[in-house]
Scaffold this motif. Structure first.
Motif, PDB file in Angstrom:
ATOM      1  N   GLY A 179      17.598  74.983  73.247  1.00  0.00           N
ATOM      2  CA  GLY A 179      16.426  75.392  73.571  1.00  0.00           C
ATOM      3  C   GLY A 179      15.416  74.157  73.558  1.00  0.00           C
ATOM      4  O   GLY A 179      15.557  73.220  73.003  1.00  0.00           O
ATOM      5  N   ASN A 180      14.146  74.485  74.084  1.00  0.00           N
ATOM      6  CA  ASN A 180      13.158  73.244  74.091  1.00  0.00           C
ATOM      7  C   ASN A 180      12.813  73.036  72.592  1.00  0.00           C
ATOM      8  O   ASN A 180      12.112  71.809  72.598  1.00  0.00           O
ATOM      9  CB  ASN A 180      11.994  73.590  75.255  1.00  0.00           C
ATOM     10  CG  ASN A 180      11.371  74.729  74.906  1.00  0.00           C
ATOM     11  OD1 ASN A 180      11.994  76.014  74.824  1.00  0.00           O
ATOM     12  ND2 ASN A 180      10.188  74.842  74.838  1.00  0.00           N
ATOM     13  N   HIS A 181      12.671  73.930  72.017  1.00  0.00           N
ATOM     14  CA  HIS A 181      12.420  73.516  70.569  1.00  0.00           C
ATOM     15  C   HIS A 181      13.565  73.198  69.664  1.00  0.00           C
ATOM     16  O   HIS A 181      13.172  72.760  68.304  1.00  0.00           O
ATOM     17  CB  HIS A 181      11.565  74.742  69.778  1.00  0.00           C
ATOM     18  CG  HIS A 181      10.398  75.191  70.496  1.00  0.00           C
ATOM     19  ND1 HIS A 181       9.195  74.143  70.557  1.00  0.00           N
ATOM     20  CD2 HIS A 181       9.905  76.199  71.403  1.00  0.00           C
ATOM     21  CE1 HIS A 181       8.316  74.996  71.393  1.00  0.00           C
ATOM     22  NE2 HIS A 181       8.483  75.972  71.722  1.00  0.00           N
ATOM     23  N   ASP A 182      14.521  73.050  70.011  1.00  0.00           N
ATOM     24  CA  ASP A 182      15.912  72.525  69.173  1.00  0.00           C
ATOM     25  C   ASP A 182      15.945  71.041  69.467  1.00  0.00           C
ATOM     26  O   ASP A 182      15.836  70.797  70.633  1.00  0.00           O
ATOM     27  CB  ASP A 182      17.172  73.395  69.661  1.00  0.00           C
ATOM     28  CG  ASP A 182      17.110  74.657  69.365  1.00  0.00           C
ATOM     29  OD1 ASP A 182      16.533  75.219  68.229  1.00  0.00           O
ATOM     30  OD2 ASP A 182      17.545  75.318  70.354  1.00  0.00           O
ATOM     31  N   PRO A 183      16.177  70.496  68.173  1.00  0.00           N
ATOM     32  CA  PRO A 183      15.899  68.997  68.336  1.00  0.00           C
ATOM     33  C   PRO A 183      17.283  68.533  69.028  1.00  0.00           C
ATOM     34  O   PRO A 183      18.152  69.034  68.948  1.00  0.00           O
ATOM     35  CB  PRO A 183      15.980  68.399  66.915  1.00  0.00           C
ATOM     36  CG  PRO A 183      16.337  69.733  66.260  1.00  0.00           C
ATOM     37  CD  PRO A 183      16.009  70.915  66.812  1.00  0.00           C
ATOM     38  N   GLY A 184      17.181  67.615  69.959  1.00  0.00           N
ATOM     39  CA  GLY A 184      18.242  66.739  70.460  1.00  0.00           C
ATOM     40  C   GLY A 184      18.602  65.719  69.809  1.00  0.00           C
ATOM     41  O   GLY A 184      17.931  65.073  69.156  1.00  0.00           O
TER      42      GLY A 184
ATOM     43  N   PHE B 260      21.626  68.493  62.699  1.00  0.00           N
ATOM     44  CA  PHE B 260      21.183  69.692  63.308  1.00  0.00           C
ATOM     45  C   PHE B 260      22.618  70.654  64.008  1.00  0.00           C
ATOM     46  O   PHE B 260      22.934  71.798  63.804  1.00  0.00           O
ATOM     47  CB  PHE B 260      19.988  69.804  64.214  1.00  0.00           C
ATOM     48  CG  PHE B 260      19.425  70.979  64.850  1.00  0.00           C
ATOM     49  CD1 PHE B 260      18.494  71.847  64.193  1.00  0.00           C
ATOM     50  CD2 PHE B 260      19.860  71.463  66.072  1.00  0.00           C
ATOM     51  CE1 PHE B 260      18.328  72.920  64.654  1.00  0.00           C
ATOM     52  CE2 PHE B 260      19.361  72.471  66.706  1.00  0.00           C
ATOM     53  CZ  PHE B 260      18.657  73.436  66.087  1.00  0.00           C
ATOM     54  N   ASP B 261      22.675  69.908  65.184  1.00  0.00           N
ATOM     55  CA  ASP B 261      24.056  70.188  65.747  1.00  0.00           C
ATOM     56  C   ASP B 261      25.310  70.614  64.953  1.00  0.00           C
ATOM     57  O   ASP B 261      26.061  71.633  65.439  1.00  0.00           O
ATOM     58  CB  ASP B 261      24.720  69.308  66.803  1.00  0.00           C
ATOM     59  CG  ASP B 261      23.528  68.926  67.957  1.00  0.00           C
ATOM     60  OD1 ASP B 261      22.432  69.710  67.765  1.00  0.00           O
ATOM     61  OD2 ASP B 261      23.783  67.976  68.611  1.00  0.00           O
ATOM     62  N   ALA B 262      25.429  69.875  63.800  1.00  0.00           N
ATOM     63  CA  ALA B 262      26.665  70.294  62.614  1.00  0.00           C
ATOM     64  C   ALA B 262      26.450  71.957  62.278  1.00  0.00           C
ATOM     65  O   ALA B 262      27.448  72.271  61.815  1.00  0.00           O
ATOM     66  CB  ALA B 262      26.610  69.301  61.685  1.00  0.00           C
ATOM     67  N   LEU B 263      25.132  72.383  62.456  1.00  0.00           N
ATOM     68  CA  LEU B 263      25.037  73.913  61.598  1.00  0.00           C
ATOM     69  C   LEU B 263      25.857  74.724  62.668  1.00  0.00           C
ATOM     70  O   LEU B 263      25.935  76.026  62.318  1.00  0.00           O
ATOM     71  CB  LEU B 263      23.484  74.116  61.616  1.00  0.00           C
ATOM     72  CG  LEU B 263      22.740  73.211  60.853  1.00  0.00           C
ATOM     73  CD1 LEU B 263      21.264  73.462  60.882  1.00  0.00           C
ATOM     74  CD2 LEU B 263      23.114  73.364  59.115  1.00  0.00           C
ATOM     75  N   PHE B 264      26.372  74.582  63.802  1.00  0.00           N
ATOM     76  CA  PHE B 264      26.890  75.267  64.774  1.00  0.00           C
ATOM     77  C   PHE B 264      28.286  75.015  65.091  1.00  0.00           C
ATOM     78  O   PHE B 264      28.588  73.681  64.984  1.00  0.00           O
ATOM     79  CB  PHE B 264      25.716  75.343  66.032  1.00  0.00           C
ATOM     80  CG  PHE B 264      24.499  75.364  65.723  1.00  0.00           C
ATOM     81  CD1 PHE B 264      24.009  76.711  65.496  1.00  0.00           C
ATOM     82  CD2 PHE B 264      23.615  74.625  65.622  1.00  0.00           C
ATOM     83  CE1 PHE B 264      22.719  77.261  65.196  1.00  0.00           C
ATOM     84  CE2 PHE B 264      22.299  74.607  65.301  1.00  0.00           C
ATOM     85  CZ  PHE B 264      21.622  76.011  65.018  1.00  0.00           C
TER      86      PHE B 264
END
Length: 199
Positions: free
Chosen positions: A87-92, A97-101
């Motif tokens: 989403g627009n508030h999720d850091p790119g 951060f991405d590793a959490l998913f």
């Protein structure tokens, strides 16, 4: 991606967002109270072996590190498999951060026949933003989105799966698709032009 077992969808949790309580009309005393309720609802609905699609804005505007807060929240969630549609508030471009998913996508599209718990062959298109036209819409495809917090009319077989539209809890994917199948496609292949031809 393994689409077997129970699958849930949600969006717009805005964990830790100091604006979320007032801005989205959530009845909580403070951010911690909001975060606790959202975590409790996910853990109550989604089992450890289930799959949760989160359609963006996992966290929100935070005075500190979004990644650090997201990590603390992720540790509290019992569901081991969370797929994020950014989403627009999720850091790119933030590997931590991405590793959490399990995986992170800008848009995700698959067919009901790919999902163990669904019948039929309609396409499902997931994106953070609501679309007016999406892949396969004229053939009955379903579009799931967030971002709008229940504030805009739904088009055809589309629906806002954000927590503000579902009493702050995730909803099972099969239930969402069954609701959308009861709606008309709402899209004619040939329609008169509504915009003038530009020169």
């Amino acid at each position: 991606m393994d689409l077997t077992g129970r699958i849930f969808v949600t969006a717009d949790t805005h964990f830790g967002d100091p604006d979320a309580v007032d801005r989205f009309g959530r009845r909580h005393s403070d951010i911690q109270d909001m975060d606790d309720r959202l975590v409790d609802e996910i853990n109550r609905m989604v089992g450890a072996d289930d799959l949760l699609f989160h359609l963006g804005d996992f966290t929100g505007r935070l005075p500190g590190s979004r990644t650090r807060h997201a990590h603390a929240i992720r540790e509290r969630l019992e569901c081991e498999r969370i797929v994020l549609i950014r989403g627009n508030h999720d850091p790119g471009n933030k590997p931590a951060f991405d590793a959490l998913f399990e995986s992170v996508h800008e848009r995700l599209s698959f067919r009901c026949s790919d999902v163990d718990s669904l019948s039929g062959d309609e396409r499902i298109v997931m994106e953070h933003y609501p679309l007016r036209v999406w892949q396969g819409r004229h053939d009955g495809a379903c579009h799931l989105y967030g971002h709008a917090h229940g504030t805009i009319p739904e088009e055809g077989r589309s629906t806002d799966v954000g927590v503000d539209s579902w009493n702050l809890r995730p909803i099972e994917l099969s239930s969402v698709i069954e609701r959308l199948r009861d709606r008309p496609v709402g899209f004619e292949r040939v329609r008169p032009r509504s915009q003038p031809t530009r020169k």
